[in-house]
Design an enzyme around this catalytic site. Structure first.
Site, short mmCIF file in Angstrom:
data_model
loop_
_atom_site.label_atom_id
_atom_site.label_comp_id
_atom_site.label_asym_id
_atom_site.label_seq_id
_atom_site.Cartn_x
_atom_site.Cartn_y
_atom_site.Cartn_z
N GLU A 108 0.82 -1.20 0.00
CA GLU A 108 0.00 0.00 0.00
C GLU A 108 0.86 1.26 0.00
O GLU A 108 0.48 2.28 -0.59
CB GLU A 108 -0.96 -0.03 1.19
CG GLU A 108 -2.02 -1.12 1.02
CD GLU A 108 -2.99 -1.23 2.18
OE1 GLU A 108 -4.20 -1.16 1.94
OE2 GLU A 108 -2.52 -1.38 3.33
N GLU A 128 -4.10 -9.66 3.27
CA GLU A 128 -4.91 -9.46 4.46
C GLU A 128 -6.08 -10.42 4.57
O GLU A 128 -6.45 -10.86 5.68
CB GLU A 128 -5.43 -8.00 4.49
CG GLU A 128 -4.38 -6.97 4.90
CD GLU A 128 -3.52 -6.49 3.74
OE1 GLU A 128 -2.80 -5.50 3.92
OE2 GLU A 128 -3.57 -7.11 2.65
#
Length: 254
Positions: A108, A128
């Site tokens: 990210e 995730e």
């Protein structure tokens, strides 16, 4: 380098190095704050035109430091988000120089940059979902804008890692280089950018970043609001003079 983030300047380029190799450059609160401070410095200093963010120890970043998280830390900064970057990056061009793992929050961070240079060892991913979580640091927002939709959906739903070669084939990377050359190539790219007019660079990034939210009826009006101050700047006049006189321009940032 005994700080969580090392910052140095090279020829108008701010180099931000994540420096926690013992935890594969995972992000704790101190690291997030230091990244945010480095970005503030990049934005505030007129002698800095572009930035590069990288990691030490053969790894870019593996995301949030889970031990710090379990100890009650929140590795984010008000106004800038996770790692001090994912909600608000620099106003100036920013390049990720990636080797090794750039996964979870580390990926990210990469996606919060404008350009990506990776070496052949780089590995990316948003794992995730494998832990019952989701990529809440902007990965689910930015990845579909950077690669074909079906790839973004697959990578986000499976949580599987993918290689630098796959990322390059998906047009996610600007440069794919041999092992150990990511930072050198990113610096060369940043210095090429830094030769250009600083006001023009900031305005160009702003238009590209914001235009996706403009409707067709307003887009040229919105663009002119950003463009006109640059067009009437001293730097624009200097650029024209330098072209006429066949010399390199001397930018003033005004």
């Amino acid at each position: 380098m005994d700080t969580p983030v090392h910052v140095e300047q090279q020829g108008g380029v701010q180099v931000i190095t994540l420096n926690r190799p013992e935890v594969r450059n995972a992000i704790n609160t101190a690291t997030a704050v230091a990244i945010a401070e480095a970005l503030d410095q990049l934005d505030d200093r007129n002698d800095l035109v572009a930035g590069v963010i990288t990691g030490t120890g053969g790894t870019f970043c593996t995301g949030m430091d889970l031990k710090a998280f379990l100890a009650g830390e929140r590795p984010s900064v008000d106004g800038r988000g996770f790692a001090g970057i994912t909600e608000k990056s620099s106003a100036k061009p920013l390049i990720a120089a990636v080797e090794g793992y750039a996964v979870a929050g580390g990926f990210e961070i990469v996606l919060a940059c404008d350009l990506i240079v990776a070496d052949e060892t780089a590995v990316f991913g948003l794992p995730e979902v494998k832990r019952g979580l989701l990529a809440g640091g902007g990965g689910l927002l930015r990845l579909p804008r950077r690669v074909p939709h079906q790839l973004a959906v697959e990578w986000s739903l499976t949580g599987d890692y993918f290689s630098a070669a796959v990322a390059h084939d998906a047009r996610l990377l600007n440069r794919l280089v041999p092992e150990g050359q990511a930072l050198n190539e990113a610096l060369a790219l940043a210095k090429s950018i830094a030769k250009n007019g600083p006001l023009a660079l900031r305005a160009t990034k702003k238009i590209i970043s914001e235009a996706r939210d403009w409707n067709r009826d307003e887009e040229f009006t919105r663009m002119r609001e950003i463009y006109e101050p640059v067009r009437s700047s001293e730097d624009a006049k200097e650029g024209a003079r330098a072209f006429k006189e066949k010399r390199a321009p001397v930018w003033q940032g005004r």
